[in-house]
Design an enzyme around this catalytic site. Sequence first.
Site, short mmCIF file in Angstrom:
data_model
loop_
_atom_site.label_atom_id
_atom_site.label_comp_id
_atom_site.label_asym_id
_atom_site.label_seq_id
_atom_site.Cartn_x
_atom_site.Cartn_y
_atom_site.Cartn_z
N SER A 208 0.84 -1.19 0.00
CA SER A 208 0.00 0.00 0.00
C SER A 208 0.88 1.25 0.00
O SER A 208 1.68 1.44 -0.92
CB SER A 208 -0.95 -0.03 1.20
OG SER A 208 -1.92 0.98 1.11
N ASP A 281 -15.54 -21.89 -8.50
CA ASP A 281 -14.81 -21.85 -7.23
C ASP A 281 -15.08 -20.59 -6.42
O ASP A 281 -14.33 -20.26 -5.51
CB ASP A 281 -13.31 -21.99 -7.48
CG ASP A 281 -12.76 -20.92 -8.42
OD1 ASP A 281 -13.54 -20.05 -8.85
OD2 ASP A 281 -11.56 -20.96 -8.73
N LEU A 283 -14.59 -17.68 -7.25
CA LEU A 283 -13.48 -16.77 -7.47
C LEU A 283 -13.47 -16.31 -8.93
O LEU A 283 -13.45 -17.13 -9.85
CB LEU A 283 -12.15 -17.45 -7.15
CG LEU A 283 -10.87 -16.64 -7.40
CD1 LEU A 283 -10.83 -15.42 -6.48
CD2 LEU A 283 -9.64 -17.51 -7.17
N ASP A 443 -9.08 -5.22 -4.90
CA ASP A 443 -8.59 -4.18 -3.99
C ASP A 443 -9.45 -2.93 -4.15
O ASP A 443 -9.54 -2.36 -5.24
CB ASP A 443 -7.13 -3.86 -4.34
CG ASP A 443 -6.49 -2.87 -3.38
OD1 ASP A 443 -7.20 -2.34 -2.52
OD2 ASP A 443 -5.27 -2.63 -3.50
N HIS A 481 -7.25 -5.73 -0.39
CA HIS A 481 -6.07 -4.88 -0.22
C HIS A 481 -5.02 -5.50 0.69
O HIS A 481 -3.82 -5.39 0.42
CB HIS A 481 -6.51 -3.52 0.33
CG HIS A 481 -5.43 -2.49 0.37
ND1 HIS A 481 -4.81 -2.01 -0.77
CD2 HIS A 481 -4.85 -1.82 1.41
CE1 HIS A 481 -3.90 -1.11 -0.45
NE2 HIS A 481 -3.91 -0.97 0.87
#
Length: 553
Positions: A208, A281, A283, A443, A481
């Site tokens: 970050s 999945d 995802l 993110d 994130h």
Amino acid sequence: MKRNRAKLCAWLVGTAAVMSASGALAATLPEDAETVCKGLVGGADAVKIDSAILQAPSQMAVAERGPTPSARITPANPGFCKVLGHIDPTDPKAPPIKFQVNLPVEWNGRSLQYGGGGFNGVLITGLTLPPAYPFDKPSPLARGFVTYGTDSGHETKQGEPPQVFALNDEAFENFAHRAYKKVRDAAVGLMQRAYGRKPEKLYFMGSSEGGREGLTMAQRYPDDFDGIFARVPVINWVGLQHAGTRSGLVTMGEGWINPAQVKLVGEAVRAACDKADGSDDALVQDPVGCKAAFKIATLRCAAGQSGDQCLTDAQIKAVNTLHATYKFPFALANGLDDYPGWGVSGEDIPAVGPTGGWVSWWLGTAPPAQPPAPNNGIAWIYGAGGIQYVFARDPKLDVTTYKVEEHKARLLEVSSLMDSTDPDLSRFRARGGRLIVLEHMADYAQSPYAGIRYFESVERKMGKAETAEFARLYTAPGVDHVGSGAPANVDMLSVLVDWVENGKAPGDLEVREQKVEAPSFAATRSLPLCRWPAWPHYKSGPVTEAASFTCAP
């Protein structure tokens, strides 16, 4: 005292050094390590060592709760000299730069600087796990690295906005870049005093804001580090603060989306895109293609309806604003005049502190307030405060009245200090530096497309083949994130060391999802990181539009 220090120097210089398997010189503090450690205290110039205490070896500890999974882990550490110091400011009104350096009794000849996070203001100790690190690996300090970090030159006080320090020019410049350089040099000086020589190899790892710091070091101080890992770096800092504020403004009033509706959006995205990658999945492995395919308007409420199972026009406008590019009326540093919008997937990752999706970062559990409230999204707390303290420098400013055009000179000044968008890494490459960037595609703290766009600008500036000699970009679908939501754990420190010291460039990397279960850590599933854009299904094109890629080989 002088005679005692001279004796210590004799001990240090006489310490035997041997070559480790990977080529770095190893060293050991002399038998009287405690005396050596205490002898580091003091300083006649701006760098002052306030304390130096030899620490006994400690065992790993796992807390029941933590803001992130890795924050629950206090890794085992060896015997080491814990050094606390500060660097005096030039401006008497500016705060000092505080730092901590950890000198292991058994040193492998390497050092690792840790980056910070958010607006910093908290001392980075160098005793935690670095970004993306597997929970079951020995810490860098336990592996023999000297580790260190800094508060970047200010301390955030309880109940005070984290951006207050920016009203002081020196404090803000330290936060931008000077603190990390000064602390790096101070740490090298301590290693020289403690072991009788400088480190053979220097590494930097940050996430970050810490990722931005890593890229800043490669761009501003290319001779200082051999290997840098920048995870989810806040690259276009000025753009992020403004884009995040815009996304908050549009959720004031009717545009705000409640947690139940966030769940609705997350499920709709998975229904539209999960199976498109050939697996069911939960995802989204092709978030770039999904951004082009998913249409938020399909969730619009029918005429006269409302509730948790649909979105109003104002809410759909808010989502489209989040996804859209933010445009400046003038160019910032390195010619950038916009900030890429956010993508799709991971909207409903549960919120726990900085962990999570929309609720954690964008929406909070209540609409944006002025001044920002603790139950607001973190992006609003950061962005609105940034507008007041960094850009307008008016803590009482009504953010809804802020106009970019009225603060052009200040934006250009801040951009030149903060934005790590310079694509010319030729000096870093020439000195043998190696860089790895990792973007998480779910993110919502910063747009992963900013990092992808930066990497492509480096390729355009230096050539794709030349860039591949020293830099790699990986993307992790479904990861938020801080590394939750999907597999994200990989030992990037070992990858960097292998590349820097053995010439082994990283190729395909597998990451692990881990559950913190004291006293052991269970890997629940593994997936490959996507190396951008080396996958066969990648189709060239603007990454924010119709480009598509998949992690499948």
